[in-house]
Design an enzyme around this catalytic site. Structure first.
Site, PDB file in Angstrom:
ATOM      1  N   ASP A  17       0.890  -1.136   0.019  1.00  0.00           N
ATOM      2  CA  ASP A  17      -0.029  -0.027   0.080  1.00  0.00           C
ATOM      3  C   ASP A  17       0.756   1.422   0.026  1.00  0.00           C
ATOM      4  OD1 ASP A  17      -2.216   1.854   0.461  1.00  0.00           O
ATOM      5  OD2 ASP A  17      -1.873   1.704   2.555  1.00  0.00           O
ATOM      6  N   ASP A  19      -0.331   5.057   0.716  1.00  0.00           N
ATOM      7  CA  ASP A  19      -0.379   6.191   1.962  1.00  0.00           C
ATOM      8  C   ASP A  19      -0.641   5.439   3.397  1.00  0.00           C
ATOM      9  OD1 ASP A  19      -0.966   8.793   0.910  1.00  0.00           O
ATOM     10  OD2 ASP A  19      -1.963   7.419  -0.375  1.00  0.00           O
ATOM     11  N   ASP A 195      -2.269  -0.692   5.732  1.00  0.00           N
ATOM     12  CA  ASP A 195      -2.562   0.127   7.096  1.00  0.00           C
ATOM     13  C   ASP A 195      -4.000   0.202   6.992  1.00  0.00           C
ATOM     14  OD1 ASP A 195      -3.088   3.464   7.003  1.00  0.00           O
ATOM     15  OD2 ASP A 195      -2.572   2.293   5.213  1.00  0.00           O
TER      16      ASP A 195
END
Length: 245
Positions: A17, A19, A195
């Protein structure tokens, strides 16, 4: 548990991922920056993995390329609505911007009355941002619900200070499967680090290949391993790159 325990990078594919995993969040989404050491590690790992490294993000691939220039990577953008199987290959889009036009009009009108909300138009997805004003989470959700009311074929997802809508049928789990279907990823065991709640789709999909999920940060997760924050991800990638160099 350390994310790199028992991981053999010679046999795996790496999915990251962006961000909250490779870069910290910023109030202005275009103000983020990847640290030079992390960027260098990604390049080393991409080479050692024979290209089997992809960025999987809610951002457009064009935006990812901007942040990672001049290097390019395999990528899934807008949660898989954009796919690039290999660096330099054509970006495939599985939806059209016009599919969201009624929602686009409704959201623009709602944002005009609440200046602290920001509408990001990705073409094939629309995102309401309320970073810096967390008290607007309920307002953003209601505005999105009203905008999609009565419309079929759309999927609404909540993320880190955002509410997003895009055509149904694609998420990060499906994006992972699409990339794993052919070279350079086919036949490898996927490692996925992310996240956000949107990354849980990918974590749950990993069982198809006996893959490894790494949750970045706190919260319930389907991932089996965890790293504390972006800094910990950076240390992990730098350590792995040093081993492979």
């Amino acid at each position: 548990m350390q994310a790199h325990d028992t991981i053999d990078f010679r046999k795996q594919a790496l999915f990251l991922d962006f961000d909250g995993t490779l870069v910290d969040f910023a109030d202005d989404p275009m103000a983020v920056a990847i640290r030079p050491a992390t960027f260098a590690s990604l390049r080393i790992l991409q080479d050692r993995l024979d290209g089997a490294l992809a960025i999987v993000s809610g951002r457009r691939i064009a935006d990812l390329d901007h942040f990672l220039a001049p290097w390019t990577f395999s990528a899934a953008g807008v949660h898989g609505l954009e796919l690039r199987q290999a660096p330099g290959s054509q970006v495939r889009r599985v939806a059209r911007p016009e599919d969201l036009e009624p929602v686009r009009i409704a959201l623009a009108a709602g944002v005009a009355t609440e200046g602290r909300l920001r509408l990001e138009d990705k073409g094939t997805a629309l995102v309401l941002h309320y970073r810096g004003a967390p008290e607007l989470a309920g307002s953003a959700s209601r505005l999105m619900e009203d905008a999609v009311a009565g419309l079929d074929g759309l999927k609404v997802m909540a993320g880190n200070n955002i509410v997003e809508v895009h055509p149904a049928g694609m998420d990060k789990g499906e994006a992972l499967a699409a990339l794993m279907a052919s070279a350079p990823f086919a036949g490898r065991v996927p490692i996925y680090a992310g996240d956000d709640t949107t990354d849980e789709f990918a974590f749950r999909a990993l069982a198809r290949w006996n893959g490894i999920g790494i949750k970045v940060g706190e919260g319930q997760t389907a991932a089996t391993r965890r790293l504390r924050d972006v800094a910990a991800v950076e240390r992990w990638l730098n350590e792995e790159a040093a081993r492979q160099a």
